[in-house]
Enzyme design. Structure first.
Site, PDB file in Angstrom:
ATOM      1  CG  MET A  53     -14.089  81.962  66.058  1.00  0.00           C
ATOM      2  SD  MET A  53     -13.542  83.451  64.848  1.00  0.00           S
ATOM      3  CE  MET A  53     -12.510  81.942  63.399  1.00  0.00           C
TER       4      MET A  53
ATOM      5  CB  THR B  68     -25.122  92.344  55.251  1.00  0.00           C
ATOM      6  OG1 THR B  68     -23.759  92.268  54.925  1.00  0.00           O
ATOM      7  CG2 THR B  68     -25.081  93.586  55.775  1.00  0.00           C
TER       8      THR B  68
ATOM      9  CG  HIS C 242     -13.125  91.094  59.978  1.00  0.00           C
ATOM     10  ND1 HIS C 242     -12.881  89.403  60.038  1.00  0.00           N
ATOM     11  CD2 HIS C 242     -11.333  90.679  59.188  1.00  0.00           C
ATOM     12  CE1 HIS C 242     -11.898  88.882  58.696  1.00  0.00           C
ATOM     13  NE2 HIS C 242     -11.469  89.474  58.504  1.00  0.00           N
TER      14      HIS C 242
ATOM     15  CG  LEU D 153     -23.732  83.238  61.973  1.00  0.00           C
ATOM     16  CD1 LEU D 153     -23.569  84.786  61.698  1.00  0.00           C
ATOM     17  CD2 LEU D 153     -24.109  82.705  62.539  1.00  0.00           C
TER      18      LEU D 153
HETATM   19  C1  GRF Z   1     -10.679  89.201  68.120  1.00  0.00           C
HETATM   20  O1  GRF Z   1      -9.784  89.461  66.882  1.00  0.00           O
HETATM   21  C2  GRF Z   1     -12.009  89.058  67.056  1.00  0.00           C
HETATM   22  O2  GRF Z   1     -11.517  90.529  66.041  1.00  0.00           O
HETATM   23  C3  GRF Z   1     -11.832  88.160  65.932  1.00  0.00           C
HETATM   24  O3  GRF Z   1     -11.711  87.006  66.096  1.00  0.00           O
HETATM   25  C4  GRF Z   1     -10.896  87.733  67.846  1.00  0.00           C
HETATM   26  C5  GRF Z   1     -11.802  87.243  69.025  1.00  0.00           C
HETATM   27  O4  GRF Z   1     -10.680  87.832  70.383  1.00  0.00           O
HETATM   28  N1  GRF Z   1     -13.330  88.192  65.474  1.00  0.00           N
HETATM   29  P1  GRF Z   1     -11.546  87.590  71.426  1.00  0.00           P
HETATM   30  O5  GRF Z   1     -12.245  86.173  71.634  1.00  0.00           O
HETATM   31  O6  GRF Z   1     -12.859  88.723  72.380  1.00  0.00           O
HETATM   32  O7  GRF Z   1     -10.585  87.343  72.587  1.00  0.00           O
END
Ligand code: GRF
Length: 209
Positions: A90, A141, A109, A93
């Site tokens: 999260m 990207t 995503h 970058l």
């Molecule tokens: C997932 O829904 C993913 O698509 C998003 O963040 C969430 C991560 O979940 N980027 P986890 O940490 O893999 O359980």
């Protein structure tokens, strides 16, 4: 044998599904490290449970985004990965960081991109009245959630869904989709066409229903 570095910020369920697929399907790859920007990420505990190397590069220890990105890429590059896998990482970058990993960094995503880039995708899909939702694996990207699509999974939005219920339905598909795409990449089956899009050379569907 190819090396993967997986970046997580939270729960790490995608990381676990990737690590388990790597092991049970006998991929010609190993998870060199799981790195988190948050020392308290549950994903680190999960990774340790799977006997994977873990590292923390705490974003709060760096005043500027580019300083954090430099520390993060130094930590990643020590493992000399072939592929960097963002799995619930999260952090936005910097362009320099992303360019350093061009063609060898992917992300998942939780929406059908290009719809709903950014956060709160499930709430937004429900309030837009979407009848379908899903997840997208894409190359990273510099444009946020904007890289070429590698594969998508679709789920219905059902009457009475709230964000948590929809997220759970999508997540189940993520756990199938992400390992599948990584394996294509490892096996050299993803080919970039002249227009920038990626196709799977085996002709397998890049859409998981
Ligand atoms: C997932 O829904 C993913 O698509 C998003 O963040 C969430 C991560 O979940 N980027 P986890 O940490 O893999 O359980």
């Amino acid at each position: 044998m190819k090396k993967l570095v997986i970046l997580v910020s939270g729960r790490g369920s995608n990381m676990v599904s990737i690590a388990q697929s790597c092991q049970t399907q006998g991929w010609n790859a190993r998870i060199a490290a799981v790195i988190s920007n948050r020392p308290d990420a549950l994903g680190l505990v999960e990774a340790q449970r799977l006997h994977l190397n873990t590292e923390v590069v705490d974003h709060r220890a760096h005043a500027k985004r580019d300083q954090f990105d430099a520390a993060l890429s130094a930590a990643i590059d020590r493992f000399e990965p072939d592929l960097v896998v963002l799995a619930g990482f999260m952090r936005i970058l910097t362009e320099g960081f992303v360019r350093h990993y061009t063609g060898r960094m992917m992300n998942i995503h939780p929406s059908l991109l290009p719809a709903f880039t950014g956060l709160h995708t499930h709430e937004r899909a429900i309030s837009a009245g979407c009848l379908a939702a899903g997840a997208t694996v894409h190359m990273v990207t510099p444009e946020l959630d904007g890289g070429p699509i590698l594969a998508q999974a679709v789920v219905p939005v059902l009457p009475g869904d709230d964000a948590a219920r929809l997220a759970a339905r999508v997540l189940e598909k993520e756990h199938v989709l992400y390992p599948r795409v990584i394996r294509w990449w490892l096996d050299g089956l993803l080919q970039q066409r002249a227009d920038g899009r990626y196709v799977v050379t085996t002709g397998e569907s890049q859409l998981l229903m």
